[in-house]
Design a protein around this motif. Structure first.
Motif, PDB file in Angstrom:
ATOM      1  N   ASN A   3       3.624  12.163   0.161  1.00 15.87           N
ATOM      2  CA  ASN A   3       4.178  13.483   0.480  1.00 15.87           C
ATOM      3  C   ASN A   3       5.547  13.684  -0.145  1.00 15.87           C
ATOM      4  O   ASN A   3       5.914  14.807  -0.501  1.00 15.87           O
ATOM      5  N   ALA A   4       6.298  12.604  -0.253  1.00 21.95           N
ATOM      6  CA  ALA A   4       7.658  12.733  -0.799  1.00 21.95           C
ATOM      7  C   ALA A   4       7.619  13.304  -2.214  1.00 21.95           C
ATOM      8  O   ALA A   4       8.516  14.045  -2.625  1.00 21.95           O
ATOM      9  N   LEU A   5       6.549  12.978  -2.959  1.00 17.91           N
ATOM     10  CA  LEU A   5       6.492  13.437  -4.353  1.00 17.91           C
ATOM     11  C   LEU A   5       6.009  14.879  -4.481  1.00 17.91           C
ATOM     12  O   LEU A   5       5.909  15.407  -5.583  1.00 17.91           O
ATOM     13  N   GLU A   6       5.692  15.515  -3.358  1.00 19.75           N
ATOM     14  CA  GLU A   6       5.419  16.960  -3.394  1.00 19.75           C
ATOM     15  C   GLU A   6       6.723  17.721  -3.607  1.00 19.75           C
ATOM     16  O   GLU A   6       6.716  18.894  -3.961  1.00 19.75           O
ATOM     17  N   GLU A   7       7.822  17.045  -3.330  1.00 23.31           N
ATOM     18  CA  GLU A   7       9.151  17.650  -3.489  1.00 23.31           C
ATOM     19  C   GLU A   7       9.604  17.389  -4.926  1.00 23.31           C
ATOM     20  O   GLU A   7       9.696  16.226  -5.367  1.00 23.31           O
ATOM     21  N   GLU A  45       0.821  -1.208   0.000  1.00 23.45           N
ATOM     22  CA  GLU A  45       0.000   0.000   0.000  1.00 23.45           C
ATOM     23  C   GLU A  45       0.861   1.268   0.000  1.00 23.45           C
ATOM     24  O   GLU A  45       1.972   1.264   0.523  1.00 23.45           O
ATOM     25  N   LEU A  46       0.296   2.305  -0.579  1.00 29.09           N
ATOM     26  CA  LEU A  46       0.973   3.605  -0.559  1.00 29.09           C
ATOM     27  C   LEU A  46       0.791   4.250   0.808  1.00 29.09           C
ATOM     28  O   LEU A  46      -0.312   4.267   1.338  1.00 29.09           O
ATOM     29  N   THR A  47       1.849   4.767   1.345  1.00 27.35           N
ATOM     30  CA  THR A  47       1.725   5.456   2.634  1.00 27.35           C
ATOM     31  C   THR A  47       1.627   6.959   2.386  1.00 27.35           C
ATOM     32  O   THR A  47       2.103   7.462   1.361  1.00 27.35           O
ATOM     33  N   PRO A  48       1.022   7.689   3.318  1.00 28.84           N
ATOM     34  CA  PRO A  48       0.982   9.160   3.172  1.00 28.84           C
ATOM     35  C   PRO A  48       2.378   9.746   3.045  1.00 28.84           C
ATOM     36  O   PRO A  48       2.588  10.710   2.308  1.00 28.84           O
ATOM     37  N   LYS A 105      16.057   7.113  -0.300  1.00 28.65           N
ATOM     38  CA  LYS A 105      14.815   7.394   0.428  1.00 28.65           C
ATOM     39  C   LYS A 105      13.618   6.787  -0.298  1.00 28.65           C
ATOM     40  O   LYS A 105      12.725   6.223   0.325  1.00 28.65           O
ATOM     41  N   LEU A 106      13.602   6.925  -1.641  1.00 34.46           N
ATOM     42  CA  LEU A 106      12.472   6.384  -2.410  1.00 34.46           C
ATOM     43  C   LEU A 106      12.417   4.861  -2.278  1.00 34.46           C
ATOM     44  O   LEU A 106      11.338   4.267  -2.259  1.00 34.46           O
ATOM     45  N   ARG A 107      13.574   4.231  -2.162  1.00 34.42           N
ATOM     46  CA  ARG A 107      13.595   2.774  -1.926  1.00 34.42           C
ATOM     47  C   ARG A 107      13.015   2.464  -0.555  1.00 34.42           C
ATOM     48  O   ARG A 107      12.211   1.546  -0.410  1.00 34.42           O
ATOM     49  N   SER A 108      13.413   3.265   0.427  1.00 35.06           N
ATOM     50  CA  SER A 108      12.933   2.975   1.780  1.00 35.06           C
ATOM     51  C   SER A 108      11.422   3.185   1.874  1.00 35.06           C
ATOM     52  O   SER A 108      10.758   2.578   2.710  1.00 35.06           O
ATOM     53  N   LEU A 109      10.883   4.044   1.017  1.00 35.32           N
ATOM     54  CA  LEU A 109       9.431   4.288   1.009  1.00 35.32           C
ATOM     55  C   LEU A 109       8.680   3.276   0.151  1.00 35.32           C
ATOM     56  O   LEU A 109       7.466   3.344   0.025  1.00 35.32           O
ATOM     57  N   GLY A 110       9.421   2.373  -0.474  1.00 36.35           N
ATOM     58  CA  GLY A 110       8.783   1.346  -1.290  1.00 36.35           C
ATOM     59  C   GLY A 110       8.390   1.821  -2.676  1.00 36.35           C
ATOM     60  O   GLY A 110       7.625   1.159  -3.372  1.00 36.35           O
ATOM     61  N   LEU A 111       8.890   2.972  -3.095  1.00 34.82           N
ATOM     62  CA  LEU A 111       8.526   3.506  -4.413  1.00 34.82           C
ATOM     63  C   LEU A 111       9.499   3.043  -5.495  1.00 34.82           C
ATOM     64  O   LEU A 111       9.150   3.026  -6.677  1.00 34.82           O
ATOM     65  N   MET A 112      10.706   2.701  -5.091  1.00 32.87           N
ATOM     66  CA  MET A 112      11.681   2.148  -6.031  1.00 32.87           C
ATOM     67  C   MET A 112      12.108   0.781  -5.497  1.00 32.87           C
ATOM     68  O   MET A 112      12.108   0.555  -4.280  1.00 32.87           O
ATOM     69  N   PRO A 113      12.470  -0.134  -6.397  1.00 36.27           N
ATOM     70  CA  PRO A 113      12.859  -1.476  -5.935  1.00 36.27           C
ATOM     71  C   PRO A 113      14.114  -1.402  -5.070  1.00 36.27           C
ATOM     72  O   PRO A 113      14.980  -0.554  -5.295  1.00 36.27           O
TER      73      PRO A 113
END
Lengths: 286, 338
Positions: A49-53, A42-45, A134-142
């Motif tokens: 939020n990270a993609l607002e940057e 699942e996507l987390t808030p 960071k994007l990996r840790s957020l699950g957005l990148m493998p």
């Protein structure tokens, strides 16, 4: 297949090999999601939020180069850089203004040399690598493991699909046979392999997050297309989310397209810089 | 409620200018939407929700007819509740007036006689509406096209309405200014009597003179007098967000933003508006008065044969103004800054 490797005529082999490689690549593409399923969940808030940057969005969308393009756009809107067809000029050095670390890196790189067009990636940004982590840790990148699995899978699929052709090519060369058509066919399938099975840049969650961010900020794309002035953060976010195609006929990213395009007579090496009533009507009376 | 957006300055939303609002969102403290523009148009709600994800949304409406003696229109209330549920504004403002009487819509706000019966009627309707609506209801003062005879002033009447209904107040500074000009009283003196501690939102607008009468047309920049009223309200401790209403004949968007910026005035230390002891006349027969008024506005014979206690010239002006409102179609989309 072993039998086919030795005996059929050249044209017959090409036909068989085409069918084999095509089916093998299609099967490998379909099998990847089964054998290496996306486990991003699942996507987390926090991930959204990270993609607002802008620079995180750009790294997720296109990697380090894209993030640097965003920074260049932001610097242009703030008046640090001037982007024009075939030329990029540093208008002023970093002052006390609060620049993003990546913008500082890009501006420093742009100030240190004098090539007439921009080469993304020239800054070797430390920020982009941190953003990827960071994007990996957020699950957005493998994760690194997932990326390695994807790589192994791609090369294994390549060996499986193209191996007979490579074998036949080596044999043909040893026997002094003509191999031009086989070389061309192998080239085509190698490109297809890279396109279909190269390691995934984003997880499923990353794709969803990027899609949601693009939908949320669709107005930036429209605004760019209409040539409306954007503030630096929005101009960078437009490029980060939509790429250089964002409003390509209008705002700063349109000029950036030209700035990133090497002049026909120029070498592609070098740079580093200079790169551097309502509508409701007539008053509700209240 | 107002504490959520202290001294914020915002703008009335225009769907045609969606991209401008979003691009310039950082220059706006909030956006106010005219709910009636969107009722029955759920296809337009996602854009408002998107806007609401960037900026606080406020809502106000023109169709609830809170002052109607015949009660609320349940169909309208249902549609409004659906809209507010979807868009989730911080509150919804409605005018302390009536627009419907005898089952007919007169086309614009009719001020209520300043009587105890009017207060009871509006309080009852406001409570009925508040039960159905998913956000707080606030009451806005209207620009009166005429004055009912009586001893009670507008600020005292608004105080009585707020206390009786339990609702917050929306103080339209231009309406107050227009009333002051049209009826010859001092707006700043009147403002000092307002229960500013109950005011959750301010409106600023500009109007035009028609036949010597200042009309709240929302087609001009707020006059200096409105700026003085805003400064006075802030000086009295009113930190409520202020919304610029500009409905038609819009200038360039950057000019709208400049007007909004001019409304960003800090407030003094919060203080309650000064209270005052007064007594409302009892009133009586509000339903009959409203029905007669609707007949005077809508029927060819006009006010003939009815005694509303109003001056004939006031009735004629109201009749002409309401007819203009009813005939007014949506203006073309104002231009963008692009």
């Amino acid at each position: 297949m072993i039998e086919l490797l030795h005996h059929p005529s050249g044209p017959a082999f090409l036909g068989y090999f085409f069918c084999w490689a095509f089916c093998a690549l299609v099967a490998a593409r379909a099998g990847r999601s089964f054998l290496l399923p996306d486990r991003s969940g699942e996507l987390t808030p926090e991930a959204l939020n990270a993609l607002e940057e802008p620079y995180f969005a750009a790294v997720l969308n296109g990697g380090e180069d894209e993030a640097e393009r965003c920074a260049m756009v932001a610097l242009e809107v703030r008046g640090y850089l001037e982007l024009a067809k075939d030329s990029v000029t540093v208008k002023r050095e970093a002052s006390g203004e609060d620049l993003h670390p990546l913008e500082k890196e890009v501006l420093a790189s742009a100030s240190s040399a004098g090539a007439p067009y921009l080469v993304p990636g020239a800054t070797k940004s430390g920020f982009a690598r941190a953003a990827e982590a960071k994007l990996r840790s957020l699950g957005l990148m493998p994760s690194a493991v997932q990326a390695a699995q994807d790589g192994v899978y791609m090369w294994a699929s390549g060996v499986f699909a193209l191996g007979p052709g490579v074998y036949r090519l080596a044999r043909g060369i040893m026997l002094g046979r003509p191999v031009l058509f086989l070389v061309l066919l192998l080239g085509v399938f190698f490109i297809a392999l890279l396109v279909a099975l190269s390691p995934r840049r984003r997880t499923g969650a990353g794709d969803r997050a990027l899609g949601m961010a693009r939908e949320r900020y669709a107005f930036l794309d429209k605004a760019q297309g209409r040539g409306m002035p954007l503030d630096p953060a929005d101009a960078a976010l437009a490029v980060g989310l939509f790429g250089l195609g964002a409003g390509a006929l209008g705002g700063p990213s349109g000029r950036l397209v030209a700035a990133f395009t090497p002049p026909a007579s120029s070498s592609s090496s070098g740079c580093g810089s200079s790169c551097g009533g309502g509508c409701g009507g007539g008053g509700c009376g209240g | 409620m107002a504490a959520e957006l202290p001294c914020s300055a915002g703008l009335l939303y225009h769907p045609c200018l969606e991209v401008d609002f979003l691009v310039h969102r950082r220059a706006l403290g909030h956006v106010s939407v005219l709910a009636d523009q969107f009722l029955g148009r759920p296809e337009a709600w996602p854009a408002l929700k998107r806007l609401g994800s960037f900026l606080p949304l406020l809502s106000h409406g023109v169709g609830l007819s809170l002052g109607s003696a015949e009660g609320l229109d349940p169909r309208y209330v249902g549609r409004l509740a659906g809209f507010l549920q979807a868009v989730r504004p911080a509150w919804h403002g409605e005018h302390a007036a009536f627009t419907r009487a005898g089952g007919r819509d007169v086309g614009h706000f009719v001020p209520l006689p300043r009587t105890a019966e009017s207060v009871r009627t509006l309080a009852r309707n406001a409570r009925d509406a508040a039960r159905e609506l998913p956000c707080p209801l606030v009451l806005e003062n209207v620009a009166a096209p005429f004055a009912w005879p009586g001893p009670v002033g507008p600020a005292d009447f608004q105080r009585a309405l707020a206390e009786s209904s339990g609702c917050g107040l929306l103080l339209d500074l231009h309406n107050l200014h227009a009333d002051a000009v049209n009826f010859g009283f001092d707006a700043e003196d009147e403002l000092a009597r307002w229960p500013l501690g109950r005011v959750v939102e301010l409106h600023a607008a500009g109007g035009v003179r028609r036949g010597g009468w200042l009309v709240d047309s929302h087609t001009r920049r707020p006059p200096e007098a409105v700026g003085r009223l805003l400064a006075a309200a802030r000086g009295l401790g009113c930190a409520a967000p202020v919304t610029l209403e500009w409905d038609a004949e819009l200038p360039e968007f950057r000019e709208l933003l400049a007007e909004v910026a001019a409304l960003r005035v800090p407030a003094a230390t919060a203080a309650e508006g000064a209270g005052r002891v007064f007594e409302l006349p009892a009133g009586g027969g509000l339903a009959d008065v409203q029905r007669d008024f609707a007949r005077a506005m809508l029927e060819p014979a006009g006010a003939a044969g009815t005694d509303l206690g109003l001056r004939p010239e006031d009735l004629l002006r109201a009749r002409a103004g309401f007819a203009r409102k009813r005939e007014k179609a949506s203006p073309p989309c104002p231009r963008s800054t692009s």
